[in-house]
Design a protein around this motif. Structure first.
Motif, short mmCIF file in Angstrom:
data_model
loop_
_atom_site.label_atom_id
_atom_site.label_comp_id
_atom_site.label_asym_id
_atom_site.label_seq_id
_atom_site.Cartn_x
_atom_site.Cartn_y
_atom_site.Cartn_z
N GLU A 1 -5.80 -5.17 -11.71
CA GLU A 1 -6.74 -4.39 -10.90
C GLU A 1 -6.10 -3.91 -9.59
N SER A 2 -5.11 -4.63 -9.11
CA SER A 2 -4.42 -4.25 -7.88
C SER A 2 -3.32 -3.25 -8.21
N SER A 3 -3.14 -2.27 -7.36
CA SER A 3 -2.09 -1.29 -7.63
C SER A 3 -0.74 -1.76 -7.10
N GLU A 4 -0.71 -2.88 -6.39
CA GLU A 4 0.54 -3.37 -5.79
C GLU A 4 1.39 -4.11 -6.82
N TYR A 5 2.67 -3.77 -6.86
CA TYR A 5 3.60 -4.48 -7.72
C TYR A 5 5.03 -4.25 -7.24
N ALA A 6 5.90 -5.18 -7.63
CA ALA A 6 7.33 -5.09 -7.33
C ALA A 6 8.09 -5.26 -8.64
N SER A 7 9.28 -4.72 -8.68
CA SER A 7 10.15 -4.86 -9.85
C SER A 7 11.48 -5.44 -9.39
N GLY A 42 0.78 -1.23 0.00
CA GLY A 42 0.00 0.00 0.00
C GLY A 42 0.81 1.28 0.00
N SER A 43 2.14 1.18 -0.02
CA SER A 43 2.99 2.37 -0.01
C SER A 43 3.76 2.48 -1.32
#
Length: 174
Positions: free
Chosen positions: A60-66, A16-17
């Protein structure tokens, strides 16, 4: 634009951040290059190492990692035009901790990657020459944690069983 990120930062959304991290240094990139070159010939023919691949639960979720490095199916890489890859296709993620993002890589990302169900997370920390291999994600946490140091041979668990990574020559931070 007043609220734009300064140059040389990349963004992820974790728990969420919004997390902005500096673009990696050449030494950081060298660690990833060495890991990728060792792993690539050992991987099954349908998998490859990728850099600059973002992984998220869903569009649809705004959460992601790279992650710094991702082991991902070649066929999916060839077929997909989406910027976000599904975590159920990812076999392994690798992160190299650096002074600018160490807390994110050592504290936040084990929770994030486990909650995504990514089978293996390899954390490499050139600051102190340590490695941690997390595996067996269940109920949002990795059940297995194997700690090593530079000089040890990393033997990855399932689903990449027996892939070996030599760490003696990995560059350390000054």
């Amino acid at each position: 634009m007043a609220d734009a990120l300064p140059e040389r930062f990349r963004v992820e959304i974790l728990e969420g951040s919004i997390v902005a991290s500096p673009t990696p240094s050449p030494k950081h990139a060298e660690v990833i290059r060495r890991i990728s070159e060792q792993m690539s010939p050992q991987l099954p023919g349908d998998l490859a190492c990728y850099q600059v691949l973002s992984v998220g639960i869903s569009a649809e979720s705004s959460e992601y990692a790279s992650p710094d490095l991702t082991v991902f199916p070649i066929a999916k890489a060839r077929e997909s035009d989406d910027w976000l890859s599904a975590p159920d296709s990812v076999e392994l993620v690798v992160e190299v901790a650096s002074p600018g993002n160490a807390r994110t890589d050592t504290e936040t990302k084990p929770r994030v990657y486990a909650s995504m169900g990514i089978p293996v997370y390899l954390l490499i920390d050139p600051r102190d020459g340590s490695l941690v291999c997390y595996s067996d994600p269940r109920e949002g946490a990795y059940q297995a944690t194997h700690r090593m140091k530079f000089g040890d041979t990393v033997v990855l668990p399932e689903p990449l069983k027996d892939v070996r990574i030599e760490t003696a020559d990995l560059p350390r931070d000054s």
